[in-house]
Structure formats: C-alpha cells, structure tokens
Write an enzyme that holds these catalytic residues in place. Structure first.
Site, PDB file in Angstrom:
ATOM      1  N   ASN A  50      73.795 -30.973-105.583  1.00 36.01           N
ATOM      2  CA  ASN A  50      75.216 -31.176-105.857  1.00 36.01           C
ATOM      3  C   ASN A  50      75.516 -30.841-107.312  1.00 36.01           C
ATOM      4  O   ASN A  50      75.846 -31.707-108.103  1.00 36.01           O
ATOM      5  CB  ASN A  50      75.608 -32.624-105.550  1.00 36.01           C
ATOM      6  CG  ASN A  50      77.099 -32.858-105.700  1.00 36.01           C
ATOM      7  OD1 ASN A  50      77.890 -31.943-105.520  1.00 36.01           O
ATOM      8  ND2 ASN A  50      77.469 -34.070-106.041  1.00 36.01           N
ATOM      9  N   TYR A 115      81.699 -19.296-110.387  1.00 32.57           N
ATOM     10  CA  TYR A 115      81.694 -20.478-109.522  1.00 32.57           C
ATOM     11  C   TYR A 115      81.737 -20.048-108.056  1.00 32.57           C
ATOM     12  O   TYR A 115      80.907 -20.462-107.246  1.00 32.57           O
ATOM     13  CB  TYR A 115      82.880 -21.384-109.847  1.00 32.57           C
ATOM     14  CG  TYR A 115      82.931 -22.619-108.993  1.00 32.57           C
ATOM     15  CD1 TYR A 115      82.241 -23.766-109.374  1.00 32.57           C
ATOM     16  CD2 TYR A 115      83.652 -22.648-107.797  1.00 32.57           C
ATOM     17  CE1 TYR A 115      82.262 -24.903-108.591  1.00 32.57           C
ATOM     18  CE2 TYR A 115      83.676 -23.786-107.012  1.00 32.57           C
ATOM     19  CZ  TYR A 115      82.991 -24.915-107.412  1.00 32.57           C
ATOM     20  OH  TYR A 115      83.009 -26.041-106.628  1.00 32.57           O
ATOM     21  N   LYS A 119      78.734 -20.480-105.291  1.00 30.83           N
ATOM     22  CA  LYS A 119      78.944 -21.316-104.101  1.00 30.83           C
ATOM     23  C   LYS A 119      78.835 -20.487-102.825  1.00 30.83           C
ATOM     24  O   LYS A 119      78.301 -20.959-101.819  1.00 30.83           O
ATOM     25  CB  LYS A 119      80.283 -22.052-104.190  1.00 30.83           C
ATOM     26  CG  LYS A 119      80.316 -23.105-105.300  1.00 30.83           C
ATOM     27  CD  LYS A 119      79.240 -24.168-105.112  1.00 30.83           C
ATOM     28  CE  LYS A 119      79.368 -25.308-106.103  1.00 30.83           C
ATOM     29  NZ  LYS A 119      78.443 -26.411-105.856  1.00 30.83           N
TER      30      LYS A 119
END
Length: 176
Positions: A50, A115, A119
């Site tokens: 995470n 980002y 992801k």
C-alpha cells in the site's frame, strides 16, 4: 516526508507492534525487512502492498528523479515486497498478497503520469504474480480504490462544488 514506514503486528502472545523504516525501492532493504519479520515473529502470512506518492505537475515538467521515485516506490516496491514475501510463504505453507492499485491506473489524469503508470503496472503485474503463486498456496490480488478526499490529495482534487467534468479517457486523444 521521510522513509516509508512498515508496521509489523505480532498476533501471537499479545498485541506487539514493531516499526522498521525501510526504503521499499531498494530490494536489499525489503529482503532485510522480511527476514527480520521471520526472525522476530513468524513467517509472513499476509502482505499488503500500500504505497502511494504523487505530484501534480505536467509530464514535460516532471523531473527524472521524481519519475523514478514514484515508479520505484509504488511499482518496484510492490514487486520487491511480493517477491520477498512469496519466497517465504511458498516455502512454509502459503499465505496471501494484496496490493493496492488505483482507479488512476485505468485513466489519464493530467499531472499524474508516474502515479498512473505505476498503479497501472501494479494492475498488470498482479495477475502475473498470481498465476505464478496461486496454485502453490499464495493467491495474489489487487484492489483499485477511488480517491478519498483527505488532506493528502486535496490540493490535486477539483474544488468541492465544481461542476463534474468528463474523465479525460472518455474523449478521444488529441491529434496533432
């Protein structure tokens, strides 16, 4: 700021918590952490990846170091931690891995190149790792949550009462 924090909870003989500051973008640090978990507690049974960091600048203004940091922390860190945990889980009765991707991994959001790419990479990496580990007792899954309005992403979000805008991925890509 600072180094990512890892928490290890001992559920054996009572509530014990141990924190270890490690750089998830450095494989030897991640391997060392998982080794410490095994030495101090027991083999890892569950790993939750995470990590998320983001800046909001256009890709053409993005520094190479910012790109590397974000991709290394989120995507490479997920790989390094999963690899280290799976090695221990596969050799000692199984376990499970859950990684956090993002809805950003499925869309083009301005100012989120690293980002979103990281992801998306997690979303693509997860089925590969799952296909390699699941039949041997270590299922690997990912979830892709939406944004939760907190102090961290607030500066990058549209104003609270802004009219809804269509997602960037809904329109055709500009041609030029």
């Amino acid at each position: 700021g600072g180094a990512p924090r890892w928490g290890v909870v001992d559920g054996g003989q009572g509530p014990g918590v141990s924190y270890s500051h490690r750089a998830v973008r450095v494989p030897v640090e991640v391997d060392g952490l998982l080794g410490d978990v095994g030495n101090q507690f027991v083999r890892p049974r569950v790993l939750v990846n995470n990590a998320g960091i983001v800046t909001g600048e256009p890709s053409q203004e993005f520094s190479t170091e910012d790109w590397r940091q974000q991709v290394d922390v989120m995507l490479s860190g997920t790989f390094y931690a999963t690899r280290a945990a799976a090695r221990r889980m596969l050799g000692s009765g199984g376990g499970a891995v859950v990684s956090l991707s993002s809805i950003g991994g499925f869309a083009g959001h301005p100012g989120r190149s690293a980002y979103n790419a990281a992801k998306a990479g997690i979303s693509c990496l997860t089925p590969v790792l799952g296909s390699e580990c699941a039949e041997r007792g270590v299922p690997v899954h990912a979830g892709a949550p939406a944004v939760t309005r907190t102090a961290v992403p607030e500066p990058a979000l549209p104003p609270r009462h802004a009219p809804p805008r269509p997602p960037a991925h809904a329109a055709p890509a500009p041609r030029g």
